[in-house]
Design a protein around this motif. Structure first.
Motif, PDB file in Angstrom:
ATOM      1  N   THR A  53     -51.331  47.388  54.765  1.00 50.57           N
ATOM      2  CA  THR A  53     -51.573  48.594  53.984  1.00 50.57           C
ATOM      3  C   THR A  53     -50.243  49.236  53.626  1.00 50.57           C
ATOM      4  OG1 THR A  53     -53.675  48.990  55.112  1.00 50.57           O
ATOM      5  CG2 THR A  53     -52.678  50.871  53.990  1.00 50.57           C
TER       6      THR A  53
ATOM      7  N   ASN B 136     -50.033  41.438  46.418  1.00 56.24           N
ATOM      8  CA  ASN B 136     -50.864  42.262  47.297  1.00 56.24           C
ATOM      9  C   ASN B 136     -52.106  41.502  47.738  1.00 56.24           C
ATOM     10  OD1 ASN B 136     -51.814  44.615  48.620  1.00 56.24           O
ATOM     11  ND2 ASN B 136     -53.142  45.029  46.875  1.00 56.24           N
TER      12      ASN B 136
ATOM     13  N   THR C 178     -54.044  46.395  50.922  1.00 56.32           N
ATOM     14  CA  THR C 178     -54.380  47.657  50.281  1.00 56.32           C
ATOM     15  C   THR C 178     -53.106  48.413  49.936  1.00 56.32           C
ATOM     16  OG1 THR C 178     -56.445  47.812  51.525  1.00 56.32           O
ATOM     17  CG2 THR C 178     -55.612  49.853  50.554  1.00 56.32           C
TER      18      THR C 178
ATOM     19  N   ASN D 229     -52.027  52.205  48.699  1.00 56.16           N
ATOM     20  CA  ASN D 229     -52.390  53.598  48.457  1.00 56.16           C
ATOM     21  C   ASN D 229     -51.162  54.320  47.921  1.00 56.16           C
ATOM     22  OD1 ASN D 229     -55.066  53.392  49.573  1.00 56.16           O
ATOM     23  ND2 ASN D 229     -54.094  53.304  51.579  1.00 56.16           N
TER      24      ASN D 229
ATOM     25  N   SER E 287     -52.415  41.701  42.408  1.00 54.37           N
ATOM     26  CA  SER E 287     -53.434  41.927  43.431  1.00 54.37           C
ATOM     27  C   SER E 287     -54.184  40.608  43.541  1.00 54.37           C
ATOM     28  CB  SER E 287     -54.341  43.084  43.007  1.00 54.37           C
ATOM     29  OG  SER E 287     -55.038  43.585  44.100  1.00 54.37           O
TER      30      SER E 287
ATOM     31  N   THR F  20     -60.441  40.755  47.680  1.00 57.90           N
ATOM     32  CA  THR F  20     -60.482  41.855  48.644  1.00 57.90           C
ATOM     33  C   THR F  20     -59.253  42.760  48.543  1.00 57.90           C
ATOM     34  OG1 THR F  20     -59.510  40.455  50.358  1.00 57.90           O
ATOM     35  CG2 THR F  20     -61.914  40.574  50.280  1.00 57.90           C
ATOM     36  N   SER F  21     -58.314  42.445  47.645  1.00 55.47           N
ATOM     37  CA  SER F  21     -57.132  43.289  47.430  1.00 55.47           C
ATOM     38  C   SER F  21     -57.549  44.587  46.762  1.00 55.47           C
ATOM     39  CB  SER F  21     -56.122  42.577  46.524  1.00 55.47           C
ATOM     40  OG  SER F  21     -55.740  41.334  47.058  1.00 55.47           O
ATOM     41  N   VAL F  22     -56.938  45.712  47.218  1.00 52.85           N
ATOM     42  CA  VAL F  22     -57.303  47.026  46.690  1.00 52.85           C
ATOM     43  C   VAL F  22     -56.041  47.780  46.300  1.00 52.85           C
ATOM     44  CG1 VAL F  22     -58.423  49.238  47.200  1.00 52.85           C
ATOM     45  CG2 VAL F  22     -59.364  47.116  48.150  1.00 52.85           C
TER      46      VAL F  22
ATOM     47  N   ASN G 239     -55.226  51.712  45.234  1.00 49.24           N
ATOM     48  CA  ASN G 239     -55.699  53.094  45.094  1.00 49.24           C
ATOM     49  C   ASN G 239     -54.539  53.949  44.606  1.00 49.24           C
ATOM     50  OD1 ASN G 239     -58.373  52.675  46.167  1.00 49.24           O
ATOM     51  ND2 ASN G 239     -57.426  52.512  48.183  1.00 49.24           N
TER      52      ASN G 239
END
Length: 167
Positions: free
Chosen positions: A95, A107, A110, A112, A122, A126-128, A130
């Protein structure tokens, strides 16, 4: 020859050979590690300047610092800020909570927020992502929830984008 430390009682030190952290290390404003560097399980780096490779193992954490070489992260790792200037693409499996990334980033985990000045991919479904500011191209296979995108965004058939500013 390897050097192994459990907990660091001082800051601003230089270390040679292999440097493992299983406790907390505060590099402060003047800390410098000048050869191969590894952060062990459950280790925490705060501050410092790192001019050799940093491997962040499961449970490891980086909170600020200047990283002028390659950084690799395992799952269950956290990066809270810092500046990353490596010469090779960085691979994030954990993260990222903020920071400035002046290198390409793959990535798998995750993100953020943060400022990304080169390309970001990404990589998995399942890569995120935000939020954040993306000044380079983004190739999305996962989930993007907001952010500011200032270059091309390629969304694959598995990618999902929810909101965002596309300039």
């Amino acid at each position: 020859t390897s050097v192994y430390w459990d907990v660091f009682p001082q800051s601003g030190a230089q270390f040679k050979n292999v440097f493992y952290v299983n406790g907390d290390y505060d590099g402060g404003d003047n800390g410098s590690v000048d050869t191969y560097t590894a952060v062990g399980n459950f280790g925490n780096i705060t501050g410092g300047t790192y001019i050799s490779q940093v491997d962040l193992f499961s449970g490891g954490k980086i909170s600020t610092g200047l990283f002028n070489s390659d950084v690799f992260t395992d799952e269950n790792t956290i990066i809270n800020g810092g500046t990353f200037n490596g010469t090779h693409p960085m691979s994030n499996q954990g993260t990222i909570n903020g920071g400035t990334f002046n290198l390409n980033l793959g990535n798998f985990g995750t993100i953020n927020n943060g400022i990304f000045n080169n390309d970001v991919s990404s990589v998995t479904t399942t890569s995120v992502i935000n939020g954040g500011t993306y000044n380079g191209n983004v190739n999305n296979h996962g989930l993007i929830n907001g952010g500011t995108f200032k270059a091309a965004v390629t969304n694959t058939n598995t990618g999902v984008i929810n909101n965002g500013v596309f300039e």
